[in-house]
Design a protein around this motif. Sequence first.
Motif, PDB file in Angstrom:
ATOM      1  N   TYR A 234     -53.536  26.867  -1.972  1.00 12.80           N
ATOM      2  CA  TYR A 234     -54.733  26.282  -1.348  1.00 12.80           C
ATOM      3  C   TYR A 234     -55.995  26.577  -2.154  1.00 12.80           C
ATOM      4  O   TYR A 234     -57.107  26.449  -1.631  1.00 12.80           O
ATOM      5  CB  TYR A 234     -54.864  26.775   0.095  1.00 12.80           C
ATOM      6  CG  TYR A 234     -53.668  26.388   0.949  1.00 12.80           C
ATOM      7  CD1 TYR A 234     -53.322  25.050   1.095  1.00 12.80           C
ATOM      8  CD2 TYR A 234     -52.878  27.340   1.578  1.00 12.80           C
ATOM      9  CE1 TYR A 234     -52.217  24.681   1.847  1.00 12.80           C
ATOM     10  CE2 TYR A 234     -51.770  26.977   2.338  1.00 12.80           C
ATOM     11  CZ  TYR A 234     -51.452  25.654   2.465  1.00 12.80           C
ATOM     12  OH  TYR A 234     -50.360  25.280   3.210  1.00 12.80           O
TER      13      TYR A 234
ATOM     14  N   VAL B 195     -54.514  27.878   7.536  1.00 14.71           N
ATOM     15  CA  VAL B 195     -54.652  26.650   6.739  1.00 14.71           C
ATOM     16  C   VAL B 195     -55.845  25.834   7.229  1.00 14.71           C
ATOM     17  O   VAL B 195     -56.609  25.275   6.432  1.00 14.71           O
ATOM     18  CB  VAL B 195     -53.362  25.805   6.823  1.00 14.71           C
ATOM     19  CG1 VAL B 195     -53.500  24.501   6.036  1.00 14.71           C
ATOM     20  CG2 VAL B 195     -52.173  26.602   6.307  1.00 14.71           C
TER      21      VAL B 195
ATOM     22  N   ASN C 126     -45.189  23.315  11.352  1.00 12.53           N
ATOM     23  CA  ASN C 126     -44.991  24.052  10.114  1.00 12.53           C
ATOM     24  C   ASN C 126     -43.570  24.591  10.012  1.00 12.53           C
ATOM     25  O   ASN C 126     -43.077  25.222  10.936  1.00 12.53           O
ATOM     26  CB  ASN C 126     -45.993  25.229  10.109  1.00 12.53           C
ATOM     27  CG  ASN C 126     -45.764  26.183   8.969  1.00 12.53           C
ATOM     28  OD1 ASN C 126     -45.811  25.780   7.809  1.00 12.53           O
ATOM     29  ND2 ASN C 126     -45.494  27.438   9.298  1.00 12.53           N
TER      30      ASN C 126
ATOM     31  N   TYR D 113     -46.132  24.923   5.297  1.00 10.40           N
ATOM     32  CA  TYR D 113     -47.496  25.299   4.932  1.00 10.40           C
ATOM     33  C   TYR D 113     -47.736  26.812   5.004  1.00 10.40           C
ATOM     34  O   TYR D 113     -48.505  27.355   4.243  1.00 10.40           O
ATOM     35  CB  TYR D 113     -48.497  24.542   5.809  1.00 10.40           C
ATOM     36  CG  TYR D 113     -48.520  23.069   5.494  1.00 10.40           C
ATOM     37  CD1 TYR D 113     -49.257  22.596   4.422  1.00 10.40           C
ATOM     38  CD2 TYR D 113     -47.764  22.154   6.219  1.00 10.40           C
ATOM     39  CE1 TYR D 113     -49.265  21.252   4.081  1.00 10.40           C
ATOM     40  CE2 TYR D 113     -47.757  20.796   5.893  1.00 10.40           C
ATOM     41  CZ  TYR D 113     -48.514  20.364   4.828  1.00 10.40           C
ATOM     42  OH  TYR D 113     -48.506  19.026   4.493  1.00 10.40           O
TER      43      TYR D 113
END
Lengths: 331, 331
Positions: free
Chosen positions: A63, A154, A259, A295
């Motif tokens: 990220y 996230v 997820n 994720y």
Amino acid sequence: MKKLINAAETVLEDALAGVAAAHPELAVDVANRVITRAVRPTAPKVALVSGGGSGHEPLHGGYVGPGMLDAACPGEVFTSPVPDQMLAAAKAVDTGAGVVFVVKNYTGDVMNFELAAELAAEEGVEVRTVLVNDDVAVEDSTWTAGRRGTGATVLVEKIAGALAERGAPLDEVAALGERVNAASRSFAIALTAATVPAAGKPGFELADDEIEVGVGIHGEPGRRRERLRPARELVAEVVETVLTDHHLTAGDEVIALVNGLGATPLMELYIVFGEVAARLAGHGITVARSLVGNYVTSLDMAGFSLTLAKADGQLLELWDAPVDTPALKRA
Amino acid sequence: MKKLINAAETVLEDALAGVAAAHPELAVDVANRVITRAVRPTAPKVALVSGGGSGHEPLHGGYVGPGMLDAACPGEVFTSPVPDQMLAAAKAVDTGAGVVFVVKNYTGDVMNFELAAELAAEEGVEVRTVLVNDDVAVEDSTWTAGRRGTGATVLVEKIAGALAERGAPLDEVAALGERVNAASRSFAIALTAATVPAAGKPGFELADDEIEVGVGIHGEPGRRRERLRPARELVAEVVETVLTDHHLTAGDEVIALVNGLGATPLMELYIVFGEVAARLAGHGITVARSLVGNYVTSLDMAGFSLTLAKADGQLLELWDAPVDTPALKRA
């Protein structure tokens, strides 16, 4: 233990070598274990730094990039990074506008990021910390006082990252990160346990028809064990648990993240997402935006987590803002 | 069998419901089992249609969108879609410029797409077929005459899709797809077998320290079974096998895909990619572009595949072109 590794001792450095080779858009400082953007922002901006144990990929290195993080500090597998890493990262990416640490609520991470913030302050880097603690499963857990930080990380990184990219000041970026965390709730179910390479065996044992309800991303115990049931029934329980804690009501809009924990086929995650959307629709709640995929993982754990964030105009607009990272891209 | 499903019989329709709920940018025709773009191209363009058995997600539905596919036809798990689906897809997306079928080389898929092409021609839709057969492991296999089609499918769909988006004519798009396939070679290793929901048990058995070298994406046998070894040694064998077949030499550039088969942690895929890049560098071969992640999966199989495509200016330029699909995005 069946793993694609060279040796348990070199897992982190070997993975970082791969990240460096795969992503010329990132700069990987293997010695200091810090991942930054290869191209630094030209104008001063608040920098977002996150980190945590490895084994949750793409969290956090995946990220790093325009619109999201400025740096990530990976620790050893399921182990907090150390303050020196965080300090090196903060100093590397501070443009004078200050740094926001995004910290998942685990005792080691919290202590180390606190120490790093003090060290950074001594060197003239202003730091704010956003604590992520979205997991409603348990109040305290193996490695945590209070709630664990999971999928909301996230969302915090994406939405606060978008605001930072626009030049918002330090306190505003940190306050938005806290607002996203406060708007988010998560809950997870494991079908199998993860195996930490250095341990060589699964972190816990589940029978062939057994699941852990409310599991943590390091395999921390949840609320109970029970028999595996059809996806629709599992999702019903997960959604109701999150909604009860969240006080969401008809007419609300959410950002929904289904997820995978690392070993669950994408086909099954879509089945879960379909059930989540249907269940929420039954409550009059609209999924305004969504993510379905891996994720925030837990090595080779099979299972899923659901994160629901109550959405509003500002959060959605920043969610939709451009982002260009290895794991999340939007034009 | 531990799976997040409602019932083995409804896996495909439940997954499609999830895809529809998660992706407003796609139009999911659940009755016909066809996934198309929600917003159709305004100018005439060659349409790319692919399809195959489910269980390989994000293949193919995850690659529908601007810059890549116009439609995908998912079959039941590990089962070819039927000609009626392909015909419905072709008719739905043909703008008069013709349709390219991208077909992985499995006997059922090849037969059904051939029949669909004939039916489409009868209805005035001109069709070309690009056969993908990049897997160097075996010449014939359980479900295949000739080589199996695997990871190169993503490259064919991306690169030919980019050319189609620019308005190139039918024969040119098909020829480019064939050129990408001819430039690509793949090889896979499995650490565990996949479990098809309707079967309820793994497709084959491996001992705790055993791997299948040269496995297919449906668990088809490879070249042999052997003991699990460190990632560096496995990668050395895989790279050498691909290079030998491919006749790549020092100075060549490649697009490299390190692909997870569904249950392998991203951290391990990065370790594998690091070894791949290092091994290729030892041969004087440069990784010009790469993908690391789950792109052509095999349900819950642990393991990886490597795809190397010999790159040139045109392929790289089209690889870099914008794409906006659920599984592959580039601004």
